[in-house]
Write an enzyme that holds these catalytic residues in place. Structure first.
Site, PDB file in Angstrom:
ATOM      1  N   GLU A 123       0.819  -1.204   0.000  1.00  0.00           N
ATOM      2  CA  GLU A 123       0.000   0.000   0.000  1.00  0.00           C
ATOM      3  C   GLU A 123       0.860   1.264   0.000  1.00  0.00           C
ATOM      4  O   GLU A 123       0.527   2.256  -0.639  1.00  0.00           O
ATOM      5  CB  GLU A 123      -0.916   0.016   1.233  1.00  0.00           C
ATOM      6  N   LYS A 175      23.935   0.457  -0.253  1.00  0.00           N
ATOM      7  CA  LYS A 175      23.368  -0.714   0.415  1.00  0.00           C
ATOM      8  C   LYS A 175      23.528  -0.662   1.922  1.00  0.00           C
ATOM      9  O   LYS A 175      24.560  -0.242   2.435  1.00  0.00           O
ATOM     10  CB  LYS A 175      24.076  -1.968  -0.081  1.00  0.00           C
ATOM     11  N   ASP A 177      25.303  -9.750 -15.098  1.00  0.00           N
ATOM     12  CA  ASP A 177      25.209  -8.719 -14.056  1.00  0.00           C
ATOM     13  C   ASP A 177      25.542  -9.276 -12.681  1.00  0.00           C
ATOM     14  O   ASP A 177      25.016 -10.318 -12.300  1.00  0.00           O
ATOM     15  CB  ASP A 177      23.771  -8.168 -14.001  1.00  0.00           C
ATOM     16  N   HIS A 225      18.567   6.716 -11.006  1.00  0.00           N
ATOM     17  CA  HIS A 225      17.547   6.602  -9.954  1.00  0.00           C
ATOM     18  C   HIS A 225      16.691   7.844  -9.879  1.00  0.00           C
ATOM     19  O   HIS A 225      15.740   7.911  -9.112  1.00  0.00           O
ATOM     20  CB  HIS A 225      18.201   6.340  -8.604  1.00  0.00           C
ATOM     21  N   CYS A 281      23.071   2.400 -14.371  1.00  0.00           N
ATOM     22  CA  CYS A 281      22.341   1.160 -14.121  1.00  0.00           C
ATOM     23  C   CYS A 281      21.249   1.022 -15.177  1.00  0.00           C
ATOM     24  O   CYS A 281      21.146   1.855 -16.085  1.00  0.00           O
ATOM     25  CB  CYS A 281      21.759   1.216 -12.707  1.00  0.00           C
TER      26      CYS A 281
HETATM   27  N1  GLN Z   1      20.563  -5.579 -16.599  1.00  0.00           N
HETATM   28  C1  GLN Z   1      19.849  -5.096 -15.477  1.00  0.00           C
HETATM   29  C2  GLN Z   1      18.999  -3.909 -15.866  1.00  0.00           C
HETATM   30  O1  GLN Z   1      19.412  -3.147 -16.659  1.00  0.00           O
HETATM   31  C3  GLN Z   1      20.780  -4.670 -14.368  1.00  0.00           C
HETATM   32  C4  GLN Z   1      20.029  -4.170 -13.164  1.00  0.00           C
HETATM   33  C5  GLN Z   1      20.869  -3.888 -11.952  1.00  0.00           C
HETATM   34  O2  GLN Z   1      22.026  -3.731 -12.019  1.00  0.00           O
HETATM   35  N2  GLN Z   1      20.282  -3.784 -10.813  1.00  0.00           N
HETATM   36  O3  GLN Z   1      17.927  -3.714 -15.379  1.00  0.00           O
HETATM   37 ZN    ZN Z   2      22.759  -1.659 -11.758  1.00  0.00          ZN
END
Ligand code: GLN
Ligand code: ZN
Length: 766
Positions: free
Chosen positions: A16, A119, A609, A704, A736
């Site tokens: 939610e 992290k 990855d 992000h 990413c």
């Molecule tokens: N290949 C994945 C993507 O592009 C790698 C994601 C990741 O590193 N968390 O979504």
């Molecule tokens: Zn990534």
């Protein structure tokens, strides 16, 4: 004897909070509606704890985005760049500033990047990294914690506020200016903590849970001194209120002399991760203080082995006053899903082996009952024993063929044919890429449309043919867009994938899946980790079809895209009846077969990855080498079957890699793409000392955040990279995958990136 937990999941049993936040961000609900959603989740969490019969419930474990970000606001450490959006009339930054810190803000001429995210210790949870400057000021904003305390009073909950302690708070953060040491800020910071404790005391609080997870790490003298001086300062404020110094994720015994010297009233230890520490702690922790035994695993979903837990409790009770013992979860339950009762479709055999947050509450309370009066609960005790035994003996766990293959591995299976320099030359001839090749990390925007189709497909609302036609069309468009943008190495876009681990787990034997077992990854992002219950094997190829289809749409190379063994392991709930390394080796063999099949199908570049490689690193230095050895071996096992001409890529993100960069080099991937734009390429510092041997693409913009970088910004970062990397070593790519972004910002950002690469190429030639 008392029972408590360290924290509860807060995303809501049906996510939610995620839905409400996302609606709020896109302007579909009001602030009041979002706040109300948060309140409802807290209430329902506390009610579950009350019903289970816990003696104390955590308060302030709820968060709209992240508990570290909450602490940053609580201590008034909002970075200067957000000042322009803070409402001048209000003392504390409001919710919009809070979200701007988490996500950046780009609107009406305002353009402020987000704070860095990384992290949380060895978990897949990400926190916002506190930023400190030399003349940092702090100020207490206790509204959140106090108003949540108010809410517990109405419910009849016995509240135990949770905060991150001052030393861990500094250690979690980063100095944003050179030539100063964040510990210099302690004298500014501690008065804020004292004020907070004072306020909590005024509210009649008995215990405060002070999380100091860094106490399980190898502390420097300076850090130890920071602990001593901080806590002796804080005690001045206590006057009846008690601090539970809380540790988790590793063994605190190496620092027990320090910890025992700190003036706290209780210590929480993680006995799921480090049961062996108990004897040392019992020998050294002052007998007049309380000890909280974290025996119910907050990091995994297996049913508690009550017999084992009782043995630990009895051991403690033999040497301790029962009044001073607490039974608890090992860490916050943030890392496990809500409630097993929602999973109606799991096989009943596997279901019987599991326990989620709701069930773990009951386990904590049951342990107390079973300890105090075992006769009364004999039936439940027997049932637990039967269930634990049935898993160990179950046929679904064992595949002799897999075990046999692992047993026969030799050192050649872990090595590429030739060394990198030779491979590089062959690959160059084969691929004919320009200098500073541009690429992306794999996924392209998972639009509403894509998610809708997938969910309809999963519910059998559309046929396989219709679904595949749709995915193919999305892929084709992504390929066209990449060609138009001018990228050199393309990807198929991952439209057929829900999640980079789930997608593979679903096609492998030894995994099972849940429907609602979501766990927060960061902010509103949740993941649904698969459950690895048995030996792993790959019945048939998993990605060859989509990859070759995409390759047939273009003349440019398309990268095959796989998830690596360590990441699959790390982002799953892993069986606990054999070492993790053994499970990882089984996954590596499955991926190895996929790599070989992709190569045979004509795929020339394959990315495996490993974004989670760093997060699995043990917190104590002494255990690190062993982990890195097997983790890197597994990557090499997965990727070493190919010819020299086939280019292996890997990708890593969400962490800082400087401290393990030499190990990353040992993975021997031909190219690594790696996150670092949020930290202004601090990664590059590692290359001053250490010459990274293979090719590398340090991420040049942050994915992000919806923010679009300028060509200039990217060019500057590339130039910065070229100060420490050789020109023929450097790749150009985002941080990413782009699945969480919209197409509009994605295209603009990638265009800026390609333009920047061109600019640097052109400069190079004059
Ligand atoms: N290949 C994945 C993507 O592009 C790698 C994601 C990741 O590193 N968390 O979504
Ligand atoms: Zn990534």
């Amino acid at each position: 004897m008392k029972t408590h937990i360290l924290g509860y999941p807060r995303i809501g049993s049906k996510r939610e909070l995620k839905h409400a936040c996302e609606k709020y961000w896109s302007g579909r609900i009001s602030k009041d509606e979002l706040l109300e959603e948060g309140r409802k989740i807290r209430e329902s969490n506390w009610r579950a704890q009350l019903d289970a019969g816990l003696d104390f419930s955590p308060v302030n474990d709820f968060s709209f985005y992240d508990q570290v970000l909450d602490m940053i606001v609580m201590i008034g450490a909002v970075p200067g760049r957000y000042q322009e959006i803070i409402d001048k009339d209000s003392k504390a930054p409001g919710l919009d500033v809070y979200f701007a810190m988490a996500r950046g803000k780009q609107e009406n001429g305002i353009d402020i990047p987000a704070m860095e995210m990384t992290k949380w210790f060895d978990t897949n949870y990400h926190y916002i990294v506190p930023e400190f400057v030399q003349d940092q000021k702090f100020q207490l904003n206790a509204e959140k914690i106090l108003s949540e305390l108010e809410e517990t009073k109405k419910l009849g909950v016995n509240p135990k506020p949770v905060i991150i302690g001052p030393v861990s708070m500094l250690l979690l953060g980063k100095e944003k200016e050179n030539d100063f040491d964040k510990f210099e800020l302690l004298s500014e910071l501690l008065p804020v903590y004292r004020k907070l404790i004072h306020k909590l005391r005024e509210n009649g609080i008995e215990w405060i849970q002070v999380d100091e997870p860094y106490l399980v790490t190898d502390l420097s003298e300076e850090e130890k001194e920071a602990y001593r001086s901080s806590y002796s300062e804080l005690t001045k404020e206590l006057d009846g209120i008690k601090l539970m110094l809380t540790t988790y994720f590793d063994d605190v015994s190496k620092n027990i002399d320090l910890v025992s010297s700190l003036p706290s009233h209780g210590l929480h230890i993680d006995l799921s991760r480090a049961p062996d520490q108990l004897d040392v702690i019992l020998g050294k922790w002052p007998k007049e203080k309380c000890l909280s035994l974290g025996v119910v695993n907050g990091r995994n979903i297996w049913k508690n082995n009550i017999e084992n837990s009782l043995a630990l409790i009895k051991n403690a009770s033999g040497q301790w006053d029962d009044d001073k013992l607490f039974i608890a979860t090992s860490c916050s339950l943030l890392h496990v899903p809500y409630d097993l009762r929602l999973e109606k479709k799991l096989s009943s055999e596997i279901r019987d082996w599991l326990s989620f947050a709701q069930q773990k509450l009951q386990e904590v309370v049951f342990l107390k009952q079973a300890f105090l009066d075992p006769g009364k609960v004999q039936e439940e005790l027997d049932a637990n024993k039967t269930s634990i035994q049935s898993r160990l003996e179950s046929k679904v766990l064992h595949q002799p063929k897999v075990r046999d293959r692992v047993a026969k591995l030799t050192s050649d299976d872990y090595k590429r044919g030739s060394e990198f320099a030779i491979r590089k030359k062959l690959q160059k001839e084969m691929l004919g890429l320009p200098m500073f090749p541009t690429t992306t990390i794999g996924s392209f925007p998972q639009t509403k449309e894509v998610r809708k189709w997938r969910s309809r497909f999963k519910r059998n609302k559309v046929s396989v043919e219709e679904y595949e036609k749709f995915i193919l069309e999305e892929t084709k468009q992504a390929i066209r867009k990449q060609e138009n943008i001018g990228l050199d190495v393309l990807v198929h876009g991952e439209f057929e994938r829900n999640d980079m681990v789930e997608y593979f787990g679903e096609q492998l034997d030894g995994f099972t899946f849940t429907r609602y077992a979501w766990v927060q990854s960061y902010g509103s992002r949740c993941v649904k980790p698969p459950i690895i219950f048995g030996d792993i094997s790959r019945p048939k190829p998993m990605t060859v079809d989509w990859t070759t289809k995409a390759q047939n749409m273009t003349d440019r190379p398309v990268k095959g895209m796989l998830t690596g063994p360590v990441t699959i392991l790390q982002w799953s709930f892993v069986r606990d009846d054999q070492p993790r390394s053994e499970t990882a080796t089984q996954i590596a063999l499955a991926i190895r077969d996929e790599v070989s099949d992709l190569e045979s199908a004509g795929v020339k570049i394959i990315q495996v990855d490993e974004p989670a490689l760093r997060e699995g690193l043990p917190l104590s230095k002494e255990n690190r080498k062993q982990y890195l050895d097997w983790a890197i071996d597994c990557f090499r096992l997965a990727t070493s079957s190919v010819k020299d001409e086939t280019q292996i890529h890997t990708h890593m993100c969400y962490s800082e890699f400087n401290d393990i960069i030499e190990h990353i080099a040992l993975m021997d991937a031909d190219v690594i793409t790696i996150e670092c734009s949020r930290s202004q390429m601090e990664l590059l510092d590692a290359f001053i000392q250490f010459r990274y041997p293979n090719d590398i693409g340090p991420g040049v913009y942050d994915i992000h955040s919806p923010r679009v970088p300028s060509i200039k910004e990217v060019t500057v970062l590339l130039e910065k990279a070229l100060e420490v990397l050789a020109p023929d070593q450097l790749w150009v790519n985002p941080d990413c995958g782009l699945k969480t972004r919209k197409w509009e910002e994605t295209e603009k950002s990638l265009l800026a990136m390609v333009d920047a690469a061109n600019e640097v190429r052109n400069r190079g030639s004059v």
